[in-house]
Design a protein around this motif. Sequence first.
Motif, PDB file in Angstrom:
ATOM      1  N   CYS A  29       9.518  -2.980 -35.292  1.00 26.67           N
ATOM      2  CA  CYS A  29      10.199  -4.184 -34.816  1.00 26.67           C
ATOM      3  C   CYS A  29      10.820  -3.856 -33.463  1.00 26.67           C
ATOM      4  CB  CYS A  29      11.297  -4.615 -35.784  1.00 26.67           C
ATOM      5  SG  CYS A  29      10.708  -5.022 -37.427  1.00 26.67           S
ATOM      6  N   TYR A  31      13.066  -4.996 -30.225  1.00 25.45           N
ATOM      7  CA  TYR A  31      14.074  -5.898 -29.674  1.00 25.45           C
ATOM      8  C   TYR A  31      14.339  -5.510 -28.222  1.00 25.45           C
ATOM      9  CZ  TYR A  31      15.166  -8.108 -34.112  1.00 25.45           C
ATOM     10  OH  TYR A  31      15.092  -8.844 -35.266  1.00 25.45           O
ATOM     11  N   CYS A  50      11.390  -9.309 -29.729  1.00 29.16           N
ATOM     12  CA  CYS A  50      12.450 -10.289 -29.976  1.00 29.16           C
ATOM     13  C   CYS A  50      13.550 -10.095 -28.938  1.00 29.16           C
ATOM     14  CB  CYS A  50      13.043 -10.102 -31.374  1.00 29.16           C
ATOM     15  SG  CYS A  50      11.863 -10.311 -32.716  1.00 29.16           S
ATOM     16  N   ARG A  53      20.039 -12.070 -28.621  1.00 28.44           N
ATOM     17  CA  ARG A  53      20.629 -13.360 -28.235  1.00 28.44           C
ATOM     18  C   ARG A  53      21.855 -13.200 -27.338  1.00 28.44           C
ATOM     19  NH1 ARG A  53      18.931 -14.166 -33.574  1.00 28.44           N
ATOM     20  NH2 ARG A  53      20.938 -13.422 -34.385  1.00 28.44           N
ATOM     21  N   SER A  72      23.584  -5.756 -29.714  1.00 31.28           N
ATOM     22  CA  SER A  72      22.180  -5.672 -30.151  1.00 31.28           C
ATOM     23  C   SER A  72      22.087  -5.085 -31.559  1.00 31.28           C
ATOM     24  CB  SER A  72      21.385  -4.820 -29.165  1.00 31.28           C
ATOM     25  OG  SER A  72      21.458  -5.339 -27.850  1.00 31.28           O
ATOM     26  N   GLN A  75      22.837  -7.681 -34.272  1.00 31.11           N
ATOM     27  CA  GLN A  75      21.747  -8.619 -34.536  1.00 31.11           C
ATOM     28  C   GLN A  75      20.612  -7.952 -35.309  1.00 31.11           C
ATOM     29  OE1 GLN A  75      20.272 -10.904 -31.193  1.00 31.11           O
ATOM     30  NE2 GLN A  75      18.286 -11.248 -32.191  1.00 31.11           N
ATOM     31  N   ILE A  76      20.259  -6.738 -34.917  1.00 32.03           N
ATOM     32  CA  ILE A  76      19.139  -6.058 -35.576  1.00 32.03           C
ATOM     33  C   ILE A  76      19.453  -5.793 -37.044  1.00 32.03           C
ATOM     34  CG2 ILE A  76      17.763  -3.932 -35.588  1.00 32.03           C
ATOM     35  CD1 ILE A  76      18.131  -3.898 -32.495  1.00 32.03           C
ATOM     36  N   LEU A  78      21.244  -7.596 -38.966  1.00 34.27           N
ATOM     37  CA  LEU A  78      21.116  -8.867 -39.687  1.00 34.27           C
ATOM     38  C   LEU A  78      19.660  -9.301 -39.813  1.00 34.27           C
ATOM     39  CD1 LEU A  78      24.100 -10.892 -38.152  1.00 34.27           C
ATOM     40  CD2 LEU A  78      23.920 -10.036 -40.498  1.00 34.27           C
ATOM     41  N   ASP A  79      18.894  -9.095 -38.753  1.00 33.08           N
ATOM     42  CA  ASP A  79      17.513  -9.599 -38.718  1.00 33.08           C
ATOM     43  C   ASP A  79      16.543  -8.745 -39.524  1.00 33.08           C
ATOM     44  OD1 ASP A  79      18.440 -11.553 -37.035  1.00 33.08           O
ATOM     45  OD2 ASP A  79      17.384 -10.850 -35.248  1.00 33.08           O
ATOM     46  N   VAL A  80      16.755  -7.423 -39.519  1.00 26.98           N
ATOM     47  CA  VAL A  80      15.778  -6.488 -40.110  1.00 26.98           C
ATOM     48  C   VAL A  80      16.469  -5.728 -41.242  1.00 26.98           C
ATOM     49  CG1 VAL A  80      14.072  -4.701 -39.614  1.00 26.98           C
ATOM     50  CG2 VAL A  80      14.824  -6.226 -37.777  1.00 26.98           C
TER      51      VAL A  80
END
Length: 285
Positions: A29, A31, A50, A53, A72, A75-76, A78-80
């Motif tokens: 993944c 980012y 990605c 944000r 960063s 976010q990572i 939470l996302d992954v």
Amino acid sequence: MKQAFLICAHKDMDQLNGLVRQLCDPDFCVYVHLDRKSALDPARLHPAACLVRERVAVRWGDVSQVESVLASMRQILLDVPDFDKLILLSAQDFPLLPNHLLKAKLARMRGYELIETAPIAAHGWRVMHRYATFHRDSGRLAERLACIAANRALRLLRRTRHLPDGFVPYGGSCWWTLSRNCVRELLRLADAHPRLLRFCRSVQSPDELFFQTLVMHSRFADRVLPDNFRYIQWPKDGACHPKVLDEDDFERIRASDAHFCRKLDSRASAALLPRLLAWKEGRLA
């Protein structure tokens, strides 16, 4: 086993997208944090990556480098939900291993945190000046003048600054590879000790101190392998920036045990990149 990559970028979209293409893999993944003040068009970012944000306006040697990585990381996480390692890169890095070999190397190092750490002290890395006085090389004029006045007061009182909350400083390269659980713990510590981040607003190059200090004060300290597996060549004259690699560096890069090399420039490294690609493709077998 999924791996996450965070690429910090501020220029040269073609070079950035070339790095993303190298990391295209079902188990990766990717980012990208784009410097908020950069002219890069987010719409041109490779679709395999990605965009982070919360974009921070990053200045070299400034706490904004730490803040952009912290944002960063949040976010990572939470996302992954299931990555094993988070690998911090710049857009001027290049992976030296084919993806399957990189995955195998990371799997063998699953129990380690790959981050350069050294005590900042007279018997260790002698960069105490970075935090012992106030530094503000950018920002508003009033802030810079306040630092000058504060340093005069320190000299008159024969005092130096110390990290807050009893932290003992550690430092090293700002590029690292850390486990998901370690990343989560670093964010917990950063939230529990906000004075450390505030202190780093007037520290020189805090990105080479903040994360190392937190790791070495965490339960992951005994898992640290003090090697980030980057090939970086520092000029012998004590320059602040690493050498931009060129074709003359190829054999030294190939002889290293590095996972990545830095830093490359699309023009200055134009003759080196095809050789790195050919060597990397030869390792696919």
